[in-house]
Design an enzyme around this catalytic site. Sequence first.
Site, mmCIF file in Angstrom:
data_model
loop_
_atom_site.group_PDB
_atom_site.id
_atom_site.type_symbol
_atom_site.label_atom_id
_atom_site.label_comp_id
_atom_site.label_asym_id
_atom_site.label_seq_id
_atom_site.Cartn_x
_atom_site.Cartn_y
_atom_site.Cartn_z
ATOM 1 N N GLY A 1 -5.208 1.752 7.812
ATOM 2 C CA GLY A 1 -6.261 1.051 8.542
ATOM 3 C C GLY A 1 -6.030 -0.450 8.574
ATOM 4 N N ILE B 1 -0.957 9.294 8.644
ATOM 5 C CA ILE B 1 -1.721 8.387 9.486
ATOM 6 C C ILE B 1 -1.298 6.946 9.200
ATOM 7 C CG2 ILE B 1 -3.676 9.968 9.597
ATOM 8 C CD1 ILE B 1 -5.133 8.154 7.599
ATOM 9 N N ASP C 1 0.860 -1.193 0.000
ATOM 10 C CA ASP C 1 0.000 0.000 0.000
ATOM 11 C C ASP C 1 0.892 1.239 0.000
ATOM 12 O OD1 ASP C 1 -1.706 2.134 0.437
ATOM 13 O OD2 ASP C 1 -3.003 1.013 1.802
ATOM 14 N N HIS D 1 0.300 7.893 4.056
ATOM 15 C CA HIS D 1 0.894 7.207 5.198
ATOM 16 C C HIS D 1 2.392 7.461 5.341
ATOM 17 C CE1 HIS D 1 -2.962 5.247 5.331
ATOM 18 N NE2 HIS D 1 -2.794 4.791 4.114
#
Length: 285
Positions: free
Chosen positions: A210, A207, A187, A192
């Site tokens: 998830g 962040i 990802d 991120h």
Amino acid sequence: MPIDARAALAAAPRRAEIAWNHKDVQLYHLGLGAGIPATDPDELRYTLESRLQVLPSFATVAGAGRAAFGGMGADGIDVDLAAVLHGGQSVRVHRPIPVTGRAVQTSKVAAVYDKGKAAVIVLRTEAHGDEGPLWTNDAQIFVRGEGGFGGERGTSGRLALPDRAPDRTAERPIREDQALLYRLSGDWNPLHADPAFAKLAGFDRPILHGLCTYGMVLKAVTDTLLGSDVSRIAAYRTRFAGVVFPGETLRIRMWRVGDGRVQVAVTAAGRDDAPVLADTLVEHS
């Protein structure tokens, strides 16, 4: 254009051949924070090739996650990706995932729900190896502004927390570099990693993924309640309820709610227990 649920559901599945080996599994586990302490026998089951087992949430990144969101390009799905949120994730394993393997993975739109002001698209990926089915993944994709097309509303899937103290509580720190390591499993979203990109998205810093939180929590439940034995896990689902940042600590509360079921609530311990994962359930033997 509005979502055409009938066309989306009728679209032919997309197919991809995927492969992985022990290095992919070890990298994924390290990205979840495995290996601390490095010589702990239970941690070696996630990091040492001679003892390696595969956490079922690895299914979300196997083959670098190439087929996981393939259904977003299906007939009848024409949406603004800026309006898309990853709302929830589930995985069901049909047998233990091998350390080294190959599979054919298909992806399709399994359901489209009309929530009024938004739509929820369920993207299903199924992997089959030489010996039969391996796993089924469902990603719930929330699309703002795409509701109102007259489709089924679907069920809420909400789980009320037990009215008692949790059976176990675990805290898991998120390393400052954890998102940088986790993204190597496939990802590459700059949200991120790149502070400038994160600010454009409304965050003061990058962040955590998830799905990294998703894997961290499954590992914590496995290690706390299942003797670090991933072969006992049958299924795992969650709803993404809030963001978490590298450097924070996850507070993971667990309740045994019947034979083979553990309900979980996950919060950011340092932000007044702000919700991170909700409606979370682990099914096990």
